[in-house]
Design a protein around this motif. Structure first.
Motif, PDB file in Angstrom:
ATOM      1  N   SER A   1       0.837  -1.203   0.000  1.00  0.00           N
ATOM      2  CA  SER A   1       0.000   0.000   0.000  1.00  0.00           C
ATOM      3  C   SER A   1       0.867   1.246   0.000  1.00  0.00           C
ATOM      4  CB  SER A   1      -0.897   0.016   1.227  1.00  0.00           C
ATOM      5  OG  SER A   1      -0.089   0.096   2.385  1.00  0.00           O
ATOM      6  N   CYS A   2       1.165   1.736  -1.201  1.00  0.00           N
ATOM      7  CA  CYS A   2       2.068   2.873  -1.329  1.00  0.00           C
ATOM      8  C   CYS A   2       1.271   4.153  -1.439  1.00  0.00           C
ATOM      9  CB  CYS A   2       2.907   2.655  -2.585  1.00  0.00           C
ATOM     10  SG  CYS A   2       3.745   4.099  -3.127  1.00  0.00           S
ATOM     11  N   ALA A   3       1.565   5.115  -0.605  1.00  0.00           N
ATOM     12  CA  ALA A   3       0.858   6.390  -0.724  1.00  0.00           C
ATOM     13  C   ALA A   3       1.822   7.555  -0.647  1.00  0.00           C
ATOM     14  CB  ALA A   3      -0.213   6.487   0.342  1.00  0.00           C
TER      15      ALA A   3
ATOM     16  N   ARG B   1      -3.581  11.349   2.200  1.00  0.00           N
ATOM     17  CA  ARG B   1      -4.384  10.799   3.300  1.00  0.00           C
ATOM     18  C   ARG B   1      -5.709  10.326   2.730  1.00  0.00           C
ATOM     19  NH1 ARG B   1      -3.120  15.984   7.171  1.00  0.00           N
ATOM     20  NH2 ARG B   1      -0.885  15.693   7.152  1.00  0.00           N
ATOM     21  N   PRO B   2      -6.357   9.391   3.417  1.00  0.00           N
ATOM     22  CA  PRO B   2      -7.639   8.883   2.910  1.00  0.00           C
ATOM     23  C   PRO B   2      -8.594  10.042   2.612  1.00  0.00           C
ATOM     24  CG  PRO B   2      -6.935   7.633   4.844  1.00  0.00           C
ATOM     25  CD  PRO B   2      -5.962   8.748   4.674  1.00  0.00           C
TER      26      PRO B   2
ATOM     27  N   SER C   1      -4.545  12.077  -4.585  1.00  0.00           N
ATOM     28  CA  SER C   1      -3.469  11.082  -4.545  1.00  0.00           C
ATOM     29  C   SER C   1      -2.112  11.765  -4.423  1.00  0.00           C
ATOM     30  CB  SER C   1      -3.496  10.225  -5.803  1.00  0.00           C
ATOM     31  OG  SER C   1      -2.973  10.961  -6.884  1.00  0.00           O
ATOM     32  N   ALA C   2      -1.118  11.004  -3.926  1.00  0.00           N
ATOM     33  CA  ALA C   2       0.231  11.533  -3.747  1.00  0.00           C
ATOM     34  C   ALA C   2       0.811  11.990  -5.086  1.00  0.00           C
ATOM     35  CB  ALA C   2       1.117  10.479  -3.095  1.00  0.00           C
ATOM     36  N   GLU C   3       0.572  11.211  -6.160  1.00  0.00           N
ATOM     37  CA  GLU C   3       1.092  11.566  -7.480  1.00  0.00           C
ATOM     38  C   GLU C   3       0.485  12.884  -7.972  1.00  0.00           C
ATOM     39  OE1 GLU C   3       0.072   8.522  -6.791  1.00  0.00           O
ATOM     40  OE2 GLU C   3       2.024   7.514  -6.846  1.00  0.00           O
ATOM     41  N   HIS C   4      -0.808  12.996  -7.774  1.00  0.00           N
ATOM     42  CA  HIS C   4      -1.508  14.192  -8.207  1.00  0.00           C
ATOM     43  C   HIS C   4      -0.972  15.420  -7.459  1.00  0.00           C
ATOM     44  CE1 HIS C   4      -5.191  15.664 -10.268  1.00  0.00           C
ATOM     45  NE2 HIS C   4      -4.994  16.680  -9.438  1.00  0.00           N
TER      46      HIS C   4
END
Lengths: 409, 409
Positions: free
Chosen positions: A162-164, A213-214, A218-221
């Motif tokens: 689960s990569c975030a 965070r939920p 997203s982290a990429e965005h």
């Protein structure tokens, strides 16, 4: 459960070489969302690795070892890890030479990791249900290749369910670290961004680690959103990202425009030409370079007149411009860059101190020089490297139609 | 009892900066005869350092911590080490600003280590009768200053008195690691010597750590005895020792003989000239270098004839020799070296694979070329670096009247 990197080699403990592998692996694992918790450096005496792995095994989920896979007697990593795993060593490939055969042995249940840059195979195997160990060769190019292309990273990625996280590095030239920090403004205080600023003689880089965070983007965005903001803050100072280098950016732009360049170097002694030719395929845009270290060479090779050198000195805007013009004419290219200055440690005067350099640029419709003061206290090599960076950056700015490299007087 | 270095900081574990402090401390301690046995890198979460120090305290005689002494909340090293020692923090100096005051606190029984390059004080204190801990700031210039000038090294020296080690590194060129190992023969098995072999694209180095036992010869004496034996085993492969570099050896020898050299480079793109000019004062022996990357440049700058290139190709012994001869004539020097080859990654053929290079040498009474096969799989930069090494080594051998650089076909 920890993620651990172990670097192996007496040469590290003796301070003879810098441990770039641990750094590389740390950065790669971070990108996968597997941040490293601890790093160890140990020597290559018999039993050292075994003792350490036995100590940390129960608290670790991933152990990456770098080094100790070579052909000599102090390369014990294969044998020790096989023993810890309770496995025999088997051959991945058959060789007639003992030296090669030794480097092709891995624990019997391990996955072989191919090394296309050398003769030592890496491997990955399970120490227990919860713990993987990956063994990579020590020479940096081999370590990188075996991890990235040999299958090491794929195994890590599968462990990183689960990569975030997302990670990017953004490169600038032209201003020092403190001014880049100021330019970033309130970006430094955002709660879901970790921003670092890192200066080297070649560039000042801004690293960005984003976490999602939920329920949030997203982290990429978030990383791409931050990249756009950085572009706004930094403008033409920003020249590249992640694996890009300034020389690759310059060579690619020359290729795109079908333009050519020549170099004329005094204080950099050939490093600008070497930077350009470090890019594969540079021969399409670069054919001629001169290292004119003596005044005589500047005169005989680049047509810099004796009177000019006598009047202004070899370290002058006039000489830098004449060197660039002479190189452009002599090589019949679209562009030429030149560097002349005082790299030190001696040779400086009150008027022309160590660290003073002039960058000359000649192009289809320009011929000028820029005065720069490099970090003399950091030594000769740093002055040379900063001058290489400035030559490439001056050329980048011309090619892209930006403002000239600013003076730093 | 171990000597241990602990590096503290999330930026290290994230691979954002290289750990140069651990390397520096390792080298300094080795010189004092206190070789480092283990290094650790940990983050700056609460309790991490305490846990590690408690684990290793009983097996360590010296623990050096780098980092975590700054003003921010994640700088916990002062407080954690004071707690482990069972001491209060006291002020070494009085400040009005909280930020400065925090950085001037040390454990009450510790010795303060002044840092002239920053605001964070270091300190040294005893964890137990047998164990010392030294805490140094993280920024590299501050770490160096606090250790060297602030009193850190003096404490280490006093701990090292009972030790009797000596250390030397001996550099070779011309043969690969495995052949150097074979040449060393039974030297590798002596009980009071620790010998390591370390290969880089620039050299293969043999490190020797000697230890003297009571009633035996001193460690220094044993080191010099070993140095003499190495000279016998390695002969003309051996070119230097400790801090020497091949380029410095070559420039020094040129100066001694009052000879000059020019360079003509194709596949190395200026790196040979850059290596020579990395030596301060090289202008006495080096004035002219050419980077002739294109055939046209070889022809127009070095007088390599079109027919020669057509008949033999630009990567040939004939072309390398002609480049060296042309450079020697053009620059009017005693010597010239030239390099032409295929640095890769593309451009190789069956006849002329990637990694094939020719080193040309021209001198007062010689003009020839040597064929070498570099480690193509290690990438373009390694091929270039190995070729620079070979150019310098070919010149060293000529200057010293040794045999030519051997072919490696």
């Amino acid at each position: 459960m920890d993620v651990v990197v172990i670097s192996i080699g007496e040469e590290l403990l003796q301070g003879r070489i810098l441990d770039t592998n641990a750094n590389f692996i740390s950065g790669e694992l971070l990108k996968l969302g597997l941040p490293v918790n601890k790093r160890f450096t140990i020597g290559d005496k018999a039993g050292e690795l075994t003792t350490l792995v036995n100590q940390i095994q129960s608290s670790s989920r991933l152990i990456i070892c770098c080094g100790g896979l070579g052909p000599t007697v102090d390369d014990r990593v294969r044998a020790e890890l096989a023993e810890v795993c309770g496995q025999q060593l088997i051959a991945v490939a058959e060789h007639h030479q003992d030296v090669l055969q030794k480097q092709a042995m891995i624990p019997e249940l391990a996955k072989a990791l191919r090394n296309r840059r050398g003769t030592a195979w890496g491997f990955a195997c399970q120490l227990s249900k919860a713990t993987w160990v990956i063994s990579l060769p020590g020479p940096p190019v081999e370590c990188r290749n075996t991890f990235l292309d040999g299958g090491g990273r794929d195994i890590c990625r599968s462990l990183a369910q689960s990569c975030a996280n997302a990670f990017g590095v953004f490169h600038t030239a032209g201003l020092p670290e403190s001014k880049i920090e100021r330019a970033l403004g309130d970006l430094l205080d955002r709660p879901n961004l970790q921003i670092g600023i890192n200066a080297s003689p070649l560039q000042v880089s801004v690293s960005v680690l984003t976490q999602s965070r939920p329920g949030e983007i997203s982290a990429e965005h978030l990383l791409e959103k931050t990249a756009a903001e950085l572009k706004q803050c930094l403008g033409e100072l920003l020249w590249g990202r992640d694996q890009q280098s300034l020389e690759r950016v310059v060579v690619a732009e020359l290729m795109r425009q079908e333009h050519s360049v020549a170099t004329a170097e005094s204080c950099t002694g050939g490093l600008v030409a070497a930077a350009l030719t470090s890019v594969a395929g540079a021969s399409q845009v670069f054919g001629h370079g001169w290292t004119t270290y003596s005044n005589h060479a500047k005169q005989s090779q680049l047509n810099v007149s004796d009177e000019l050198i006598e009047r202004y000195g070899a370290v002058s805007a006039e000489c830098a411009t004449a060197m660039a013009v002479g190189a452009r004419q002599g090589a019949n290219t679209d562009w030429a860059v030149a560097a002349t200055g005082i790299a030190g440690p001696s040779g400086g005067t009150e008027d022309k101190p160590v660290g003073l350099v002039y960058i000359g640029v000649a192009g289809p419709s320009c011929a000028y020089a820029v005065r720069r003061r490099q970090a003399a206290r950091s030594g000769r090599l740093v002055v040379q490297q900063q001058t290489v960076r400035d030559c490439l950056d001056a050329l980048r700015r011309e090619l892209l139609g930006l403002s000239c490299l600013p003076e730093r007087p």
